[in-house]
Each structure stands twice: as C-alpha cells, then as structure tokens.
Design a protein around this motif. Structure first.
Motif, mmCIF file in Angstrom:
data_model
loop_
_atom_site.group_PDB
_atom_site.id
_atom_site.type_symbol
_atom_site.label_atom_id
_atom_site.label_comp_id
_atom_site.label_asym_id
_atom_site.label_seq_id
_atom_site.Cartn_x
_atom_site.Cartn_y
_atom_site.Cartn_z
ATOM 1 N N PHE B 34 0.861 -1.177 0.000
ATOM 2 C CA PHE B 34 0.000 0.000 0.000
ATOM 3 C C PHE B 34 0.892 1.219 0.000
ATOM 4 O O PHE B 34 2.025 1.187 0.494
ATOM 5 N N SER B 35 0.349 2.305 -0.564
ATOM 6 C CA SER B 35 1.202 3.477 -0.763
ATOM 7 C C SER B 35 1.755 4.004 0.557
ATOM 8 O O SER B 35 2.925 4.354 0.671
ATOM 9 N N THR B 36 0.902 4.028 1.566
ATOM 10 C CA THR B 36 1.360 4.561 2.835
ATOM 11 C C THR B 36 0.482 4.015 3.941
ATOM 12 O O THR B 36 -0.707 3.743 3.751
ATOM 13 N N ASN B 37 1.070 3.813 5.081
ATOM 14 C CA ASN B 37 0.324 3.366 6.257
ATOM 15 C C ASN B 37 0.072 4.508 7.222
ATOM 16 O O ASN B 37 -0.327 4.285 8.362
ATOM 17 N N ARG B 38 0.299 5.770 6.731
ATOM 18 C CA ARG B 38 0.160 6.907 7.639
ATOM 19 C C ARG B 38 -1.259 7.112 8.118
ATOM 20 O O ARG B 38 -1.494 7.732 9.152
ATOM 21 N N PHE B 39 -2.202 6.591 7.294
ATOM 22 C CA PHE B 39 -3.592 6.804 7.675
ATOM 23 C C PHE B 39 -4.076 5.771 8.695
ATOM 24 O O PHE B 39 -5.171 5.900 9.232
ATOM 25 N N PHE B 40 -3.250 4.743 8.951
ATOM 26 C CA PHE B 40 -3.635 3.732 9.953
ATOM 27 C C PHE B 40 -3.092 4.193 11.301
ATOM 28 O O PHE B 40 -2.097 3.693 11.815
ATOM 29 N N THR B 41 -3.772 5.203 11.787
ATOM 30 C CA THR B 41 -3.334 5.820 13.027
ATOM 31 C C THR B 41 -3.652 4.929 14.219
ATOM 32 O O THR B 41 -4.292 3.882 14.078
#
Lengths: 313, 767
Positions: B34-41
């Motif tokens: 996935f592009s980024t896991n930053r949204f899985f806070t």
C-alpha cells in the motif's frame, strides 16, 4: 528517441489539441516581467532596460535617464523590456508511494496507471503549456531530496529534455518533500511558478510550512495533489474477509488490517489529512488542485486553468 | 439435567459453522503493498481491535443462540433440590402397596393377636405427606390393587386440592389379600401427572419392595422426568412361615381307598418354627399334631385322609335324583351313574404358629372324590379261553377289592366295539394285547390322553410293530406320538429255567413307592419269560429287566401320560398276573393314571373365578363358605360359542371356599391368598431396571428395627422431602433467551463497524 516521438508518446494528440489554445495565466508575476496577459509583481525593479525615447509630457519623472541628460542635455526616458516569460518549475514527486495504483489490494489490475505515471503526464502537459506560450519550464524530480533538475528553458525544444527526463525517472525513494522543497527554496533565485505534483504523503505541517516559505519568497506555488481512488476513498473492494497485511511501500512497515472493518475510519483520516492540506494551502495562499488517477489529466488542467480565469483562444 | 429429546441436540453442531468460517477466513493472510500506512493511526488500530473483539463477541452470541435453540428443542429438564420452595404449586401422587405382604408385621405375632403392619406404617407416612401440603398443593392416592382416592374426573381419578378428604379416605383404607400390581398403579400415576401446567411433581411409593411385583419389563413412563421416592416400609429381616401347597399323593381320590394329603410347609425364618398342623375335611378333623419346621427349609407332612362316601351323595343316589356331572358310564344305569358321580371335599390346612404374616398359614383345597374309577379295558385278543388273555387278568386285578375300597369300575370292550364307546367318561384306558387299531381310533386315544386321561399299553404276542411304530411312535404324529418307545422285536429268555427279572427300578416313583420291603422283593422276583425289545423315545424308564432292557416306560402326552409295559400279563410271558402284588400294582398304576391330569393353576384372590362351561353354565348364586348370605350371582358370558359362568375378580376378595349352586349340583372352588406374596424377597433398588427411566428414583428406608413401633410420619416425611427434587422444564425460558438474542443480534451487528457520521460524510465528500 526523437522529440516528436517523446512528445507523442506522452501527450497524445488529444491533449495537445485541447491545451493548445490555453494560456497559462499566473496570478503573480515572476521575475522577468510580464506584459500583455501577464502582470509583473516586481513593478519595474527587475525589468531589463530596452531603449531610450524622447520625453513626453506626462511621463513619470522617475524614468528620466539623468546620465544621458547630463551628457547630452537631451531629455530622454528609459524604456524597459518586460520579461514576458513565466519561469515555471515543475516539481514531480518521485517517491515510492507514487508507484501505487496499477493493482488492487487483491492484486487485480485496476486499469489505471500509477500516480507517478499520472504525474508524469501532468508534468509534461504543464511543461508543454508553458513552453508553448513562450514561458520557460524546468523540471525537478524530488523525493527526500532533489534527485534530478532540469533548469528552466524557454525553447520549445526543451520539452524533449523534459519528457525524456520524465520517462527516465522511476519512483524509488522515500518521501521527505519538505526537505526537498527546502533545498529548492534555497536554490531558487528568481521568482518562479512552482508546480508541485505529488501525493503529499508527508508531514502536512512541515510540508505546508515549506511551501509557505516558497510563497513568502515570492514564488507562486500550485499543488497538484494526486491520489489514487483506493487511497482517496479506501475503496479497496471486497477483500477475502481474512487478514490483509498492508505493507508501506516506502517504510516497509506492515499493518494487519481487515479493510472492510476500518474503511470508514481510514476515509475519515484521509479527509482529515486533506482538510489539513486545504487549510494550510488556504492560509498561505497556495493553490491546491485535487486530482485522482481515475480522472483524465486534461480535465484537471482545463478545470484549473478555467478557474484561473483565462484561456487562450 | 435431563433431555426429553436428546437426539435434537445434534442441531447444536450448526453452532460450529460461524466458528469454522471465522477460522477459515482467519487463516487467509495476504500481503499487499500500500502506498502509505500513515492513515492507519493509533485510533484506527484501536478501533479495528475493538471491532474485531465485538465481532468475536457477536459470533459467540450467534453460536450461543444456536446452542440454546438446539438445547431448547431438546427440551431439558432441570432438577432442583427440595420441594419446599415450590409450596403451593406441588402435585403429589402417593402409591400405596396394599398387597397381602403388606399385612405382615415386623415381628412374629401370635395368631389372632393385633399387630402393627407394614400397611399401617405406609398409611402413616402417606398421611404425614398429605398433612405437609399447603393451600394450592394437590394430591391423589392410588393403590396396587387399583383403588384410587382423589377427585373424580372424566378420565378417572385426578389430583385434588382437598387433603383433608383424602386423609379421611386414607384412614378407612385396608390392605387386600391379593398380589397387587405396581404396574397398573404407576400407569395411573403417569396419567394423573399428565397435565400441561408447570408444577413441582413428586411420586411417593410406599411398598415393601417385594421382588416378584417388579418385573423387568417396560414400565409406563411419564412425559417428563418426575422425582420418585420409594419408601421402603418393610424390615428386610422379617420372616414368614407358609403352608405352600397340599396335594394328594395319589392323583385321584377314590372313595373308600386310602389316600394321603402331602402338605408342604416352607419356613423362611432362620430359626426353627414349632406349630400345630391342623387338617380338616368337610369340617371334620383329619390331623392335629405338632410339627417343627427347621429354619430356611421346606418340610412335607403326610396326612391320611379318610374318604368315605359322601352322605348327601348316598341319599341322592338312593333317590335317583342327582344328575351325574360326568358323562354316563355306558352299561351303567342312571342311578348307578349318579352313585358314580364325583363330589368335592372341602379340605382346610392350617399351620398354627406365631408368624409375621398369618394369612398364608391357611390353605384351602377342593378335592374331588369319586366312588369308583371308570376304566376302559380294550381287549385286543379275545379268546374262548379267557385265562390265556391278558385282559382277563387285568380285569380281575382291577375289580378286586383293594384295601377295603370298592375298586375300579371296569368296562371291557373289543377293538371292534371301540368306535361306539364314549371315552370322556373314563379316567384311564388300558390296551391289553392290541395288535393294531384304525387310524381314527388312534386319534381318539391321542385326544383322550392329551386332554388329561391316562393310558397303559401291554404289548403281547399279537402286537404289530409296524402299527405301533408308525401310528403311535412316529414323530409325525401330534406331539410326537403317544408311545414312549419304538418296538424292535420280541425276545425270550434263553433258558426257561432261567427267566429274566426286574433288575432296576425307580422305587420312589408314585406307582412303585408302596413297594417296600417284602413287597419290593416279591415284585423283583417276578419271572419274565418274554418281552418286547424297546427303543425308548423321550421316555422315563421306570423299570428294567436283565440286560437293562426297558420293562416299564412312561411318557407325558399333553395333559395326560402313557405307560408302556414291554411284557404281557399272561402266564406264558410273565408270572406277574399270578402274584398277589399284581392287584396292588394295577390299582396303583390306574390310580396314578387317573390322577395324572396336570392341574390348572390354583385359584387366587382377586382373580376371575370360572365355575362352569358349556351346557353346565347357567344362572347360579355364589356364596363364600362361612359367610352369611350370598356373595354375588355368577355372571354369564360367551367364549366363542361356549357359554361360561364366572365371578369377576373384584368379587373374589377373600380366601376360602366359593360355592355355586348349579343345576347339576354344587360347584366348589378353593381360593387362596397368592403364595407369591409369601416370599420375603426384597428387591434391590438398584435392580429396578426399566422402571426407572423418567421416574427419577430415590429409595428411603423407613423400616423400623424388629420389635419397635412405627416411625413418626411427620419425621419420615421430612426425610423424604429432603431427598426429593423438583423437575422443571426450562425450554420455554431458553426460547425466550434465543428470541432476545435474535432481536439483539442484528442491532449489535449493525453497530459493529458502523461508520461514524463524519466518516460517512467524508466518503460522500470524497466521492
């Protein structure tokens, strides 16, 4: 590869046709003076001397060339050649996260290209627009630093270099756009129109802050926020119902997710992220254009330019 | 917990389906970029965990609902201790054992003395249980004899909420002289409990647990488990002495001929019992003597019976009035026939001794006596010189005076006259030197013996082996054929000077047991010159000659018996007819054959009493000897095409002589208490077997030690109720729980993973 082939490969005849009549209208005048459809923000200081002409009543006294008057006892005023070229600088994010998009979480093809491919097309279009209207266009590939730089040129033939550089680039680095932009801000001497094409997956505050600095330095910043549909909506489709391990393409970090459980929560986070960007952009007077890879590039450009209020017929 | 329909619990297996699906999906673990896991806070992670837990709980809720539903349809019954908490909602059925054995006291009591019996104790406990009921409780009482106390309903006795009335009826209840049947009482209790209301139910059975009453068969079961308390009210050590049986040593009682009554005394006690044996016949004493019966043993006492001619019968015969009850004997006049009519002697046997149960110390026997035994002699070899025929010697012996009696009434016919002869008027038939008989005559003889008659066959020189072997000894004949042996060939002693003799015999047999001492020697000294060589077939060899050749054989056939003599009572075959003991032998033999009809089971109290069948069945009044007035009229019914006069079981309530006045003369039946009630064999509660089932049995012993008084009923009741439990079906409660789960489940499922309002709006905005 020839220039024609490179341009054709990237832009396509439709894109060329639609954007040929458009002019890139800048709200702020970059250094080099603008006339006609452009308005220079420098108000003469950075205008280059062109020639003298006889003083006519009504001319502003400040434009009198006193040296010539002292020498020749002729009353003449200076004429300046406004720099009609916008100095456009296209910054394309080439971090690894820009490679996302061709497949779903289940590995099925989406029918869309990656964000980088989309950004590449957008960058080329923007370069062509700039070059076609006689402005200069430069290219910067950046991720955690400036990876590649093409100085702005105004020759139409420069589009070839731009396209080739775009084609040669692949997203492969981690993201630290703020640092890259910081580098850019230091190195950028002349006011420019900075067109950032990125997914902006960085700390919004740092990022916006850095972009704000660019703005304060007199540059005009336009953000093209590119996202894939799956990122924007977390529209991950019907997963298997089991555990999906989402691996971060840049950090390698893994997260055991049940996408159908957290889809709404993730969308909320995305919205908050986008909201934060919007707020920051608004605060610093930045232009923010949202685009998704499932939306045509030309549509994005047309909408943006029309919003800027001027098209070239 | 008990399940009424345990097989339906299999549906609980469906509860595993959600779990299996969950485990199946869980093992699928795919890794994607996935592009980024930053949204899985952190908040997303925590929310996911919370939703996963909620989903797990929801799955468990669904599984539990499935299991509860399966459990509900399996109809579980919970058993909770103590009925006290259910006061006001209790149903109690008390089953009282009122059989004969319940009259027993715990210790030996002198005859006629008052005693506190098991039934008294059972009543006391039942009364205590009834007094312990409160308003709203219901009760009923049923007994082993089929009596029921309670409220009269459409389907019979039902539970009543008036214990006071039950107590009054209970107080008047007496035990019976009958065997009693717990089966019918339990069946009735199951019916009484069959009500739709959910109430606490208990069955109390007060009994002495006599083993014979509880057969190992399928017992009636209630619809749902019911707590059952078996109140054991008998002291297992209580003992008994009983007059088991009394029978004539010679099967038939002939007037004027000596006979012996064999009385069998059974002492169940460990110690020796001393008492007085009293035998009366028609009110006149026959024996009164002291007898000692050793502990745990059987003693047989022999009492001589003086069988003079019945005075009434003599007067009736003089008037020529009485109708013979048996078919007339051919060749005999009506008056003589009447004189030959049998009469019933009423014999009462008592053993007077201190005993726990005195009712079985008296035995009643109705003995049918006959003035003379009608015997049919079939002469197979008539001759001008009768002294050369066996029939001559046999007839002489049978008609001889023996022991002062009048001997036998002998009718001698030839083979050709047999078809015209009625056989049902005779008690015994003798074939003397018969060569052969037509097949239809053989069938008549087979029927005669099968119906209880006796037959003796003397083989002689004219006997045709083929006839005897094919028609009388063939396995294809009914019951395998009459004859005890197959004929092989006649044999003779090698030397006339050295004849054969009896070398082996069953001297304890009823025919031979009189031959003791010199009589035995004399019989053993009979010369046997010729005899038939025989092959015994399912026969009892009573005597053997030299070389162990069978000489006298016996075979049971239907209800009668057949004797076969290998030699012939004629001088050229044996010296038997010329010996004095030949008369005794023939008398014993014919008496044995005449009385050999296997008797029907003795009549007992509380059993239907049949007086007459066929033409003899008519209107008659029945009275119990010794009681005043008539008991009841005999009822008439048709069994097939045959009318029958009988007394129903409920009218046969006491032991004694039941006399019916019939047109052909009085009919007397002796009814006794059932001897099955006499054996103090207590059933082990663990051997209740198929009775248990849904009757959840707990046994409480209320037996008092020997010599003590009764238990306090109230205290006994407390002990009983403490051991009791309440059974309650809980499937309705389970169904409510399942219903609640079905209502809650979709609400919970909807809330799990339900998007927050802002997330929903965000999706709409992003789209």
């Amino acid at each position: 590869m020839t220039r024609a082939n490179a341009i054709t490969e990237l832009l396509g005849p439709d894109l060329l046709e639609r954007t040929r009549g458009l002019m890139l209208v800048a709200r702020r005048v970059v250094e080099g003076a603008l006339h006609g459809l452009h308005r220079s923000p420098l108000r003469g200081l950075s205008i280059e001397f062109s020639e003298h002409r006889e003083y006519s009543p009504g001319d502003e006294l400040k434009h009198l060339d006193w040296k010539v008057i002292a020498r020749s006892e002729r009353y003449v005023v200076k004429q300046y050649e406004q720099e009609t070229n916008l100095r456009g600088l296209i910054v394309l994010d080439c971090s690894r996260s820009m490679a996302f998009g061709p497949t779903t979480l289940l590995g099925e093809p989406t029918g869309r290209g990656s964000k980088f491919a989309y950004g590449r097309v957008l960058a080329a279009a923007l370069a062509h627009l700039l070059l076609a209207q006689g402005d200069s266009a430069g290219l910067i590939l950046a991720a955690d630093r400036i990876a590649r730089r093409l100085p702005p040129r105004s020759a139409m033939g420069h589009i070839l270099s731009v396209c080739r550089t775009l084609l040669e680039a692949e997203p492969a680095e981690g993201t630290d756009l703020a640092a890259a932009l910081g580098q850019l801000a230091v190195s950028l001497k002349r006011r420019s129109l900075v067109l950032l094409i990125s997914d902006l997956f960085d700390d919004p505050r740092r990022l916006i802050g850095m972009l704000g600095q660019l703005h304060h330095r007199g540059h005009e910043v336009v953000l093209f926020h590119v996202m894939d549909r799956q990122e924007r909506l977390f529209d991950v489709g019907r997963t298997s119902g089991g555990i999906t391990v989402l691996r971060d393409m840049e950090t390698g970090g893994e997260f055991d997710a049940e996408p159908h459980l957290i889809a709404d929560l993730v969308r909320a986070e995305v919205e908050r992220f986008c909201g934060e960007l919007d707020e920051g952009a608004k605060r610093y007077g930045l232009h923010l254009v949202r685009c998704r890879t499932d939306q045509p590039v030309e549509g994005v450009l047309v909408d943006y330019l029309h919003r800027r209020g001027k098209t070239r017929k | 917990m008990t399940l009424l329909s345990p097989i339906l619990l299999l549906f609980a297996a469906f509860a595993a389906v959600p779990l299996l699906l969950h485990l199946y999906h869980r093992r699928k673990r795919i890794v994607v970029e996935f592009s980024t896991n930053r949204f899985f806070t952190d908040s997303v992670i925590q929310s996911q965990r919370r939703m996963q837990l909620q989903r797990l709980l929801l799955m468990l809720l669904r599984m539990a609902a499935c299991v509860l539903l399966a459990l509900a349809v399996a109809r579980p019954i919970l058993e909770m201790l103590g009925m006290g908490g259910a006061a006001g909602r209790r149903d109690v059925v008390i089953v009282l054992d009122d059989s004969l054995s319940m009259k027993a006291a715990d210790a030996a009591v002198a005859p006629g003395a008052d005693r506190y019996s098991r039934f008294d104790r059972a009543k006391a406990v039942a009364a205590g249980a009834l007094r312990g009921l409160v308003r709203g409780d219901r009760a009923a009482v049923v007994t082993f004899s089929g009596r029921a106390l309670g409220r009269a309903g459409l389907a019979g006795v039902e539970l009543t909420g008036d214990p006071a009335r039950l107590l009054a009826e209970l107080d008047a209840l007496k035990p019976t002289d009958a065997a009693g049947s717990p089966f019918a009482a339990v069946e009735q209790a199951a019916r009484i409990f069959d009500t739709p209301q959910q109430r606490a139910r208990m069955l109390l059975i007060a009994t002495d647990l006599q083993a014979n009453q509880w057969p190992q068969s399928a017992w009636p079961q209630p619809r749902q488990p019911i707590q059952t308390v078996m109140l054991h009210v008998a002291d297992p050590t209580s003992d008994n002495v009983v007059v088991d049986s009394a029978r004539l040593s010679q099967g038939v009682a002939v007037v004027g001929q000596p006979n012996t009554l064999e009385v069998r005394l059974h002492n169940w006690r460990p110690a020796t019992v001393s008492g007085q044996l009293v035998v009366e016949m028609d009110g006149r004493a026959q024996a009164h003597r002291p007898v000692e019966v050793p502990g745990q043993s059987v003693r047989v006492e022999r009492v001589a019976l003086a069988l003079e001619q019945d005075a009434n019968a003599a007067r009736a015969s003089a008037r020529g009035e009485a109708e013979p009850r048996h078919p007339p004997v051919p060749g005999v006049g009506k008056a003589q026939s009447a004189a030959q009519a049998p009469h019933v002697r009423q014999v009462r046997v008592q053993f007077l001794a201190p005993d726990a149960l005195g009712e079985d110390n008296t035995l009643y026997a109705a003995i049918e006596t006959t003035p003379r035994l009608p015997v049919l002699l079939i002469d197979g070899a008539p001759s001008d010189n009768p002294r050369r025929t066996p029939a001559f010697y046999l007839r002489t012996a049978l008609q001889a005076v023996a022991g002062g009696g009048e001997g036998m009434l002998v009718n001698s016919v030839g083979v050709g006259d047999l078809p015209a002869e009625r056989l049902d008027g005779y008690r015994a038939i003798i074939l003397a030197g018969v060569a052969s008989l037509p097949a239809e005559q053989v069938e008549r003889l087979e029927k005669f013996v099968r119906d209880g008659g006796g037959m003796e066959i003397f083989l002689g020189p004219s006997a045709q082996a083929e006839f005897y072997n094919v028609l009388l000894a063939s396995p294809d004949r009914p019951l395998g054929g009459l004859l005890p042996a197959r004929l092989v060939r006649p044999v003779a002693s090698r030397d006339r000077a050295e004849p054969m003799h009896i070398v082996e015999a069953q001297w304890d047999h009823a025919i031979l047991q009189r031959f003791t001492g010199p009589l035995r020697s004399a019989l053993a000294g009979v010369d046997i010159r010729r005899l038939w060589l025989l092959e015994p077939r399912q026969a009892n060899v009573l005597a053997r000659a030299d070389g162990r050749m069978p000489l006298l054989l016996e075979r049971a056939y239907g209800r009668g018996r057949v004797l076969l003599a290998a030699t012939s009572p004629q001088p050229d075959w044996s010296s038997l007819p010329l010996r004095r003991n030949f008369i005794t032998l023939m008398n014993r033999t014919v008496s044995y054959l005449a009385g050999c009809a296997r008797s029907e089971p003795p009549d007992e109290v509380a059993q239907e009493l049949v007086f007459a069948r066929g033409k003899a069945a008519g209107a008659m009044n029945v009275r119990l000897a010794g009681s005043k007035g008539a008991l009841a009229p005999a009822r008439l019914r048709a069994v097939g095409a045959t009318p029958e006069a009988y007394l129903p079981a409920e009218d046969v309530s006491a032991a004694g002589f039941y006399c019916a006045d019939a047109a052909g003369g009085p009919i007397v039946r002796a009814v006794n208490c059932p001897r099955s009630e006499s054996a103090p064999e207590v059933l082990d509660p663990n051997e209740l077997g198929q009775f248990s089932g849904r009757w959840k049995v707990t046994t409480v012993s209320l037996a008092a030690p020997a010599g003590t008084q009764a238990l306090d009923g109230e205290a006994a009741l407390g002990k009983v109720l403490a051991a009791g439990k309440v059974s309650r079906g809980i499937w309705d409660m389970l169904l409510w729980v399942v219903l609640a789960a079905l209502v809650v489940e979709p609400i919970v499922a909807n809330r799990i993973g339900r998007p927050a309002a802002e997330a929903k709006a965000a999706k709409a905005k992003a789209a």
